[in-house]
Design a protein around this motif. Sequence first.
Motif, PDB file in Angstrom:
ATOM      1  N   GLU A   6       0.821  -1.209   0.000  1.00 30.72           N
ATOM      2  CA  GLU A   6       0.000   0.000   0.000  1.00 30.72           C
ATOM      3  C   GLU A   6       0.852   1.255   0.000  1.00 30.72           C
ATOM      4  O   GLU A   6       1.999   1.241   0.462  1.00 30.72           O
ATOM      5  CB  GLU A   6      -0.905   0.059   1.239  1.00 30.72           C
ATOM      6  N   GLY A   8       0.112   5.907   0.027  1.00 28.96           N
ATOM      7  CA  GLY A   8      -0.841   7.002  -0.105  1.00 28.96           C
ATOM      8  C   GLY A   8      -1.458   7.499   1.179  1.00 28.96           C
ATOM      9  O   GLY A   8      -2.222   8.467   1.170  1.00 28.96           O
ATOM     10  N   ARG A  19      -5.819   9.410  -1.699  1.00 29.64           N
ATOM     11  CA  ARG A  19      -6.013   8.230  -2.527  1.00 29.64           C
ATOM     12  C   ARG A  19      -4.988   7.184  -2.118  1.00 29.64           C
ATOM     13  O   ARG A  19      -3.777   7.430  -2.167  1.00 29.64           O
ATOM     14  CB  ARG A  19      -5.864   8.536  -4.009  1.00 29.64           C
ATOM     15  N   SER A  21      -3.252   3.541  -2.736  1.00 28.97           N
ATOM     16  CA  SER A  21      -2.934   2.611  -3.812  1.00 28.97           C
ATOM     17  C   SER A  21      -2.450   1.294  -3.219  1.00 28.97           C
ATOM     18  O   SER A  21      -1.836   1.279  -2.148  1.00 28.97           O
ATOM     19  CB  SER A  21      -1.840   3.180  -4.718  1.00 28.97           C
ATOM     20  N   CYS A  22      -2.722   0.224  -3.915  1.00 28.51           N
ATOM     21  CA  CYS A  22      -2.251  -1.098  -3.513  1.00 28.51           C
ATOM     22  C   CYS A  22      -1.711  -1.798  -4.741  1.00 28.51           C
ATOM     23  O   CYS A  22      -2.485  -2.222  -5.604  1.00 28.51           O
ATOM     24  CB  CYS A  22      -3.373  -1.896  -2.880  1.00 28.51           C
ATOM     25  N   ARG A  72      -9.828  -0.088  -9.818  1.00 29.51           N
ATOM     26  CA  ARG A  72      -8.651  -0.928 -10.076  1.00 29.51           C
ATOM     27  C   ARG A  72      -8.192  -0.710 -11.505  1.00 29.51           C
ATOM     28  O   ARG A  72      -8.974  -0.371 -12.385  1.00 29.51           O
ATOM     29  CB  ARG A  72      -8.961  -2.405  -9.833  1.00 29.51           C
ATOM     30  N   THR A  78      -3.135  -3.050  -9.923  1.00 29.54           N
ATOM     31  CA  THR A  78      -3.224  -2.163  -8.764  1.00 29.54           C
ATOM     32  C   THR A  78      -4.682  -1.834  -8.474  1.00 29.54           C
ATOM     33  O   THR A  78      -5.481  -1.690  -9.399  1.00 29.54           O
ATOM     34  CB  THR A  78      -2.452  -0.859  -9.040  1.00 29.54           C
ATOM     35  N   TYR A  80      -7.215   0.832  -5.957  1.00 27.92           N
ATOM     36  CA  TYR A  80      -7.171   2.139  -5.341  1.00 27.92           C
ATOM     37  C   TYR A  80      -8.379   2.341  -4.429  1.00 27.92           C
ATOM     38  O   TYR A  80      -9.405   1.695  -4.581  1.00 27.92           O
ATOM     39  CB  TYR A  80      -7.194   3.236  -6.423  1.00 27.92           C
ATOM     40  N   GLN A  82     -10.149   5.898  -3.367  1.00 28.76           N
ATOM     41  CA  GLN A  82     -10.224   7.346  -3.343  1.00 28.76           C
ATOM     42  C   GLN A  82     -11.119   7.747  -2.185  1.00 28.76           C
ATOM     43  O   GLN A  82     -12.281   7.344  -2.125  1.00 28.76           O
ATOM     44  CB  GLN A  82     -10.800   7.884  -4.653  1.00 28.76           C
ATOM     45  N   CYS A  96      -4.951  -3.199   2.276  1.00 28.68           N
ATOM     46  CA  CYS A  96      -5.543  -3.854   1.124  1.00 28.68           C
ATOM     47  C   CYS A  96      -5.417  -5.359   1.338  1.00 28.68           C
ATOM     48  O   CYS A  96      -4.491  -5.829   2.012  1.00 28.68           O
ATOM     49  CB  CYS A  96      -4.901  -3.417  -0.179  1.00 28.68           C
TER      50      CYS A  96
END
Length: 122
Positions: A6, A8, A19, A21-22, A72, A78, A80, A82, A96
Amino acid sequence: QLQLVESGGGLVQAGGSLRLSCAASGRTLDDYTMGWLRQAPGKEREIVHAISRISDNVITADSVKGRFTFSRDSAKNTMYLQMNSLKPEDTAVYYCAATAGSLAAIMRAEFMGQGTQVTVSS
């Protein structure tokens, strides 16, 4: 072996956005039921958003509906999250997660990231 990383998280004022991210590696993320979990201090881990690998079934926490959006990018492997209109009660470590099982298995997913801290100040 699927690996999840992860990024962000951070500190934001109430009303702000982040946001998450993974990024997945080792396997194709789309082959798994995937999603985001969070754990606030002194509270149990909860599902924020999860989507089944088999169907379009999803689970979304009532507390984030209308504010958080899952997405995604298959090309980037990846997913996400938000997060808009953040509130102090959104403060938690966000993870995640991915499982070869169903949505019911996401809480004990066999693959989970290291977690990223989100802190929302009032």
